[in-house]
Scaffold this motif. Structure first.
Motif, PDB file in Angstrom:
ATOM      1  N   GLU A  40       0.698  -1.144  -0.054  1.00 51.57           N
ATOM      2  CA  GLU A  40       0.016  -0.105   0.028  1.00 51.57           C
ATOM      3  C   GLU A  40       0.667   1.157   0.066  1.00 51.57           C
ATOM      4  OE1 GLU A  40      -2.400  -0.511   3.517  1.00 51.57           O
ATOM      5  OE2 GLU A  40      -3.733  -1.792   2.810  1.00 51.57           O
ATOM      6  N   GLY A  41       0.442   2.307  -0.235  1.00 51.70           N
ATOM      7  CA  GLY A  41       1.003   3.660  -0.262  1.00 51.70           C
ATOM      8  C   GLY A  41       2.290   3.803  -0.824  1.00 51.70           C
ATOM      9  N   GLU A  42       3.473   4.271  -0.209  1.00 52.24           N
ATOM     10  CA  GLU A  42       4.646   4.585  -1.025  1.00 52.24           C
ATOM     11  C   GLU A  42       5.166   3.191  -1.315  1.00 52.24           C
ATOM     12  OE1 GLU A  42       7.692   5.943  -2.935  1.00 52.24           O
ATOM     13  OE2 GLU A  42       6.073   7.167  -2.506  1.00 52.24           O
ATOM     14  N   MET A  43       5.011   2.181  -0.467  1.00 50.60           N
ATOM     15  CA  MET A  43       5.730   0.894  -1.001  1.00 50.60           C
ATOM     16  C   MET A  43       4.974   0.293  -2.328  1.00 50.60           C
ATOM     17  SD  MET A  43       7.898  -1.664  -0.080  1.00 50.60           S
ATOM     18  CE  MET A  43       8.162  -1.446   1.347  1.00 50.60           C
ATOM     19  N   ALA A  44       3.803   0.550  -2.533  1.00 49.51           N
ATOM     20  CA  ALA A  44       3.075   0.019  -3.593  1.00 49.51           C
ATOM     21  C   ALA A  44       3.607   1.088  -4.814  1.00 49.51           C
ATOM     22  CB  ALA A  44       1.517   0.360  -3.487  1.00 49.51           C
ATOM     23  N   ALA A  45       3.709   2.359  -4.842  1.00 50.69           N
ATOM     24  CA  ALA A  45       4.437   3.192  -5.813  1.00 50.69           C
ATOM     25  C   ALA A  45       5.532   2.816  -6.124  1.00 50.69           C
ATOM     26  CB  ALA A  45       4.074   4.805  -5.226  1.00 50.69           C
ATOM     27  N   ALA A  46       6.572   2.568  -5.030  1.00 51.56           N
ATOM     28  CA  ALA A  46       7.891   2.173  -5.209  1.00 51.56           C
ATOM     29  C   ALA A  46       7.961   0.855  -6.178  1.00 51.56           C
ATOM     30  CB  ALA A  46       8.652   1.985  -4.046  1.00 51.56           C
ATOM     31  N   LEU A  47       6.946  -0.283  -5.803  1.00 51.96           N
ATOM     32  CA  LEU A  47       7.143  -1.271  -6.604  1.00 51.96           C
ATOM     33  C   LEU A  47       6.654  -0.984  -8.080  1.00 51.96           C
ATOM     34  CD1 LEU A  47       5.734  -3.883  -3.724  1.00 51.96           C
ATOM     35  CD2 LEU A  47       8.167  -3.461  -4.628  1.00 51.96           C
ATOM     36  N   SER A  48       5.658  -0.411  -7.987  1.00 50.20           N
ATOM     37  CA  SER A  48       5.187   0.043  -9.611  1.00 50.20           C
ATOM     38  C   SER A  48       6.170   0.658 -10.478  1.00 50.20           C
ATOM     39  CB  SER A  48       4.074   1.114  -9.484  1.00 50.20           C
ATOM     40  OG  SER A  48       3.456   1.356 -10.799  1.00 50.20           O
ATOM     41  N   ARG A  49       7.085   1.550  -9.943  1.00 45.01           N
ATOM     42  CA  ARG A  49       8.212   2.020 -10.361  1.00 45.01           C
ATOM     43  C   ARG A  49       9.316   1.129 -10.884  1.00 45.01           C
ATOM     44  NH1 ARG A  49       7.356   6.022  -6.532  1.00 45.01           N
ATOM     45  NH2 ARG A  49       9.286   5.288  -5.073  1.00 45.01           N
ATOM     46  N   ILE A  50       9.597   0.212  -9.905  1.00 44.13           N
ATOM     47  CA  ILE A  50      10.488  -0.846 -10.376  1.00 44.13           C
ATOM     48  C   ILE A  50       9.940  -1.965 -11.312  1.00 44.13           C
ATOM     49  CG2 ILE A  50      11.730  -2.947  -9.327  1.00 44.13           C
ATOM     50  CD1 ILE A  50      11.982  -1.225  -6.682  1.00 44.13           C
ATOM     51  N   GLN A  51       8.498  -2.015 -11.300  1.00 43.80           N
ATOM     52  CA  GLN A  51       7.962  -2.877 -12.366  1.00 43.80           C
ATOM     53  C   GLN A  51       8.276  -2.456 -13.641  1.00 43.80           C
ATOM     54  OE1 GLN A  51       3.944  -4.121 -11.109  1.00 43.80           O
ATOM     55  NE2 GLN A  51       4.853  -6.289 -11.618  1.00 43.80           N
ATOM     56  N   ASN A  52       8.134  -1.034 -13.776  1.00 41.55           N
ATOM     57  CA  ASN A  52       8.408  -0.199 -15.197  1.00 41.55           C
ATOM     58  C   ASN A  52       9.933  -0.421 -15.319  1.00 41.55           C
ATOM     59  OD1 ASN A  52       6.620   1.369 -17.037  1.00 41.55           O
ATOM     60  ND2 ASN A  52       8.608   2.534 -16.706  1.00 41.55           N
ATOM     61  N   ASP A  53      10.694  -0.409 -14.368  1.00 38.04           N
ATOM     62  CA  ASP A  53      12.248  -0.542 -14.676  1.00 38.04           C
ATOM     63  C   ASP A  53      12.452  -1.924 -15.148  1.00 38.04           C
ATOM     64  OD1 ASP A  53      12.542   2.134 -13.584  1.00 38.04           O
ATOM     65  OD2 ASP A  53      13.473   1.645 -12.055  1.00 38.04           O
ATOM     66  N   MET A  54      11.813  -2.880 -14.603  1.00 37.19           N
ATOM     67  CA  MET A  54      12.032  -4.245 -15.214  1.00 37.19           C
ATOM     68  C   MET A  54      11.645  -4.223 -16.784  1.00 37.19           C
ATOM     69  SD  MET A  54      13.069  -6.205 -12.547  1.00 37.19           S
ATOM     70  CE  MET A  54      14.040  -4.740 -12.419  1.00 37.19           C
ATOM     71  N   PHE A  55      10.675  -3.716 -17.186  1.00 39.01           N
ATOM     72  CA  PHE A  55      10.586  -3.853 -18.640  1.00 39.01           C
ATOM     73  C   PHE A  55      11.600  -2.887 -19.422  1.00 39.01           C
ATOM     74  CE2 PHE A  55       6.543  -5.761 -18.345  1.00 39.01           C
ATOM     75  CZ  PHE A  55       6.223  -6.008 -19.717  1.00 39.01           C
ATOM     76  N   ASP A  56      11.980  -1.767 -18.915  1.00 36.15           N
ATOM     77  CA  ASP A  56      13.470  -1.281 -19.340  1.00 36.15           C
ATOM     78  C   ASP A  56      14.381  -2.156 -19.434  1.00 36.15           C
ATOM     79  OD1 ASP A  56      11.757   1.140 -19.576  1.00 36.15           O
ATOM     80  OD2 ASP A  56      12.809   2.208 -17.808  1.00 36.15           O
ATOM     81  N   LEU A  57      14.782  -2.906 -18.206  1.00 38.59           N
ATOM     82  CA  LEU A  57      16.019  -3.656 -18.140  1.00 38.59           C
ATOM     83  C   LEU A  57      15.853  -5.001 -19.196  1.00 38.59           C
ATOM     84  CD1 LEU A  57      18.306  -4.325 -16.431  1.00 38.59           C
ATOM     85  CD2 LEU A  57      17.057  -5.688 -14.932  1.00 38.59           C
ATOM     86  N   GLY A  58      14.631  -5.332 -19.101  1.00 36.72           N
ATOM     87  CA  GLY A  58      14.351  -6.439 -20.138  1.00 36.72           C
ATOM     88  C   GLY A  58      14.709  -6.235 -21.810  1.00 36.72           C
ATOM     89  N   ALA A  59      14.384  -4.681 -22.128  1.00 37.57           N
ATOM     90  CA  ALA A  59      14.439  -4.238 -23.359  1.00 37.57           C
ATOM     91  C   ALA A  59      15.936  -4.163 -23.492  1.00 37.57           C
ATOM     92  CB  ALA A  59      13.661  -2.791 -23.259  1.00 37.57           C
ATOM     93  N   ASP A  60      16.641  -3.705 -22.443  1.00 34.65           N
ATOM     94  CA  ASP A  60      18.100  -3.259 -22.411  1.00 34.65           C
ATOM     95  C   ASP A  60      18.855  -4.692 -22.730  1.00 34.65           C
ATOM     96  OD1 ASP A  60      20.883  -3.059 -21.795  1.00 34.65           O
ATOM     97  OD2 ASP A  60      20.394  -1.016 -20.711  1.00 34.65           O
ATOM     98  N   PHE A  61      18.464  -5.813 -22.051  1.00 34.80           N
ATOM     99  CA  PHE A  61      19.071  -7.171 -22.558  1.00 34.80           C
ATOM    100  C   PHE A  61      18.742  -7.633 -23.602  1.00 34.80           C
ATOM    101  CE2 PHE A  61      19.545  -7.583 -17.460  1.00 34.80           C
ATOM    102  CZ  PHE A  61      20.903  -7.024 -17.662  1.00 34.80           C
ATOM    103  N   CYS A  62      17.610  -7.511 -23.766  1.00 31.92           N
ATOM    104  CA  CYS A  62      17.111  -7.771 -25.289  1.00 31.92           C
ATOM    105  C   CYS A  62      17.801  -7.336 -26.606  1.00 31.92           C
ATOM    106  CB  CYS A  62      15.489  -7.684 -25.383  1.00 31.92           C
ATOM    107  SG  CYS A  62      14.896  -8.374 -26.933  1.00 31.92           S
TER     108      CYS A  62
END
Length: 190
Positions: A53-75
């Motif tokens: 919830e709250g800031e933790m949920a927002a931080a996890l959301s940011r990291i999920q987006n980063d994971m797609f960036d990271l996957g694109a980088d490695f791809c």
């Protein structure tokens, strides 16, 4: 902009897949294992977000987006040839790693120093974050192995290294700021 109007293509029916630059490799290639494990980390994050919830949920959301960036980088292989692509190539940036470091530092200020190793578990969110940590560590091991064979964006490696630290500290926060951590008791069951 990504447009997916058809999910299956049949192009990989013989066991190969396309990379971000259009080249084809076997589906069990180390590069595919690497970004596949980043995707697995992202799926584990999705489960963690169910408990956040709250800031933790927002931080996890940011990291999920980063994971797609990271996957694109490695791809996309050969970061030294990005200029030849003819369009901007998405790569992990120092700013993403630095954001993780700031967040780790802010969370860590709320915690007492550790005097024992922490067992994975505690609250449902903490347990899931520990799972995210171990999957991201596997992704990092694969990325390091890949970096011995092919050039990689060093920021991608830095991000992955920091990410598992982020998950560890966030799991302690999810365990009532460390008060509900499950501590290892060496030799307790001899």
């Amino acid at each position: 902009m990504v447009v997916l109007n058809r999910i299956y293509t049949r192009a990989g029916d013989k066991g190969d897949t396309a990379l971000g630059d259009g080249s084809r490799v076997p589906k069990d290639a180390l590069r595919v294992e690497c970004y596949g494990t980043v995707d697995e980390t992202n799926a584990a994050l999705g489960l963690a977000r169910l408990h956040a919830e709250g800031e933790m949920a927002a931080a996890l959301s940011r990291i999920q987006n980063d994971m797609f960036d990271l996957g694109a980088d490695f791809c996309r292989p050969e970061p030294d040839k990005d200029a030849e692509a003819g369009h901007p190539v998405l790569r992990m940036s120092a700013a993403q790693t630095e954001r993780l470091e700031r967040e780790i530092d802010a969370m860590n200020e709320r915690l007492e120093p550790l005097r024992s190793f922490v067992l994975p578990g505690g609250t449902p969110l903490a347990a899931q974050l520990h799972h995210c940590r171990t999957v991201s560590r596997r992704a990092e091991r694969l990325a390091v192995a890949l970096s011995r064979e092919e050039p990689l964006n060093t920021e991608a490696l830095r991000y992955l290294n920091r990410l598992s630290d982020w998950f560890f500290v966030a799991a302690r926060i999810a365990n009532d700021s460390g008060r509900a951590d499950l501590l290892w008791q060496p030799g307790a069951n001899r």
